[in-house]
Design an enzyme around this catalytic site. Structure first.
Site, mmCIF file in Angstrom:
data_model
loop_
_atom_site.group_PDB
_atom_site.id
_atom_site.type_symbol
_atom_site.label_atom_id
_atom_site.label_comp_id
_atom_site.label_asym_id
_atom_site.label_seq_id
_atom_site.Cartn_x
_atom_site.Cartn_y
_atom_site.Cartn_z
ATOM 1 N N TYR A 148 39.644 -93.115 31.133
ATOM 2 C CA TYR A 148 39.785 -93.493 29.950
ATOM 3 C C TYR A 148 41.450 -94.026 29.859
ATOM 4 C CZ TYR A 148 39.694 -93.702 24.841
ATOM 5 O OH TYR A 148 39.378 -94.091 24.073
ATOM 6 N N LYS A 152 42.794 -97.453 28.142
ATOM 7 C CA LYS A 152 43.631 -97.487 27.374
ATOM 8 C C LYS A 152 44.925 -98.384 27.330
ATOM 9 C CE LYS A 152 41.279 -97.359 23.724
ATOM 10 N NZ LYS A 152 40.264 -98.248 23.631
ATOM 11 N N THR A 183 33.643 -90.370 14.041
ATOM 12 C CA THR A 183 32.661 -91.194 14.098
ATOM 13 C C THR A 183 31.690 -90.918 15.134
ATOM 14 O OG1 THR A 183 33.647 -92.031 16.260
ATOM 15 C CG2 THR A 183 34.912 -92.728 14.427
#
Length: 275
Positions: A148, A152, A183
């Site tokens: 991940y 990014k 979130t």
């Protein structure tokens, strides 16, 4: 006067895209809010001057349809494009299913590139701005987030090159290097499991808790984050804007290459010391 326009990818309820869309709407922009499934944007649906569009960033036909919808509304210009859509991911590098990893990069890296390529003609006409929501994960070698984090950082490096490449055409490029923000992204890993033969099986529960956000890290309020980010975009900033909890600390003091103190802290906080 016609309203300024912004298109934002990944606007599901209570995510970063939703927070940015809400803030732009409050600042009198016409917002094109997109997700793979518009039913996930129920909180934006009742708002005036918000157009909901179906957009999977890996689907070129849907990207083309979104461009056509914006062109029809604006006559061929767009003021701001925000590439926010992406997928979070936790897994030790040695346990990765490479087909799933390729899909991750299709979403997190090539998806924003596809969307940007499609909308650049509208942005050039509008002398607009392209925004990429990236992550402090691209600067911190956190165990179990390697693929991940790589996605990014890869996107950010390409965006930084694009910033120079679009200078002659009066289009600004800004990366939002995002820290910890509250979130729905921390709710997607309730069924996290490692392969049965994983070297890290003894600390599976620790990794799963990290994936769910049960790591003791305080997260910034979504709307506080959104207001500051939108202010930077509207002010025409370029380069990088570091925001979200721990973002400034990462910017000021952490090396993603070699930092023995940081390595030691990450080993202890992720449970590797238990092995």
């Amino acid at each position: 006067m016609p309203l300024k326009t912004v298109l934002i990818t990944g606007c599901s309820d209570d995510g970063i895209g939703h927070g940015l869309a809400t803030t732009f709407h409050q600042q009198n922009y016409h917002v094109f809010a997109t997700t793979r499934n518009p039913h996930t944007m129920s909180k934006l649906k009742p708002l005036p001057n918000v157009t909901l569009l179906t957009l999977d960033v890996t689907n070129q036909d849907q990207i083309n349809a979104a461009v056509a919808a914006v062109q029809s509304h604006t006559g061929g210009t767009l003021d701001i494009l925000v590439n926010n859509a992406g997928r979070n991911h936790f897994m030790p590098v040695l346990d990765e299913d490479l087909e799933q990893t390729r899909e991750l990069y299709e979403i997190n890296v090539w998806g924003p590139v596809r969307v940007t390529k499609a909308f650049v003609p509208l942005l050039v006409r509008g002398r607009g701005a392209v925004v990429f929501v990236t992550s402090i994960a691209g600067y911190v070698n956190v165990p179990f987030m390697g693929t991940y984090s790589g996605s990014k950082r890869a996107l950010e490096l390409m965006a930084d090159s694009l910033r120079l490449e679009l200078t002659p055409f009066n289009v600004k490029v800004l990366c939002i290097v995002t820290g910890a923000v509250r979130t729905m992204g921390q709710t997607y890993f309730g069924d996290f499991k490692l392969p049965e033969d994983s070297l890290y099986k003894p600390i599976e529960a620790k990794i799963a808790a990290q994936a769910r956000g049960e790591d003791g890290v305080e997260r910034m309020d979504l709307m506080e984050y959104s207001r500051s980010v939108v202010a930077q975009i509207v002010n025409g900033e370029t380069g990088r804007f570091w925001y979200g909890n721990t973002a400034e600390r990462v910017r000021d003091g952490i090396s993603a290459v070699r930092n023995p103190v940081m390595d030691d802290a990450l080993i202890r906080t992720t449970g590797l010391d238990m092995l």
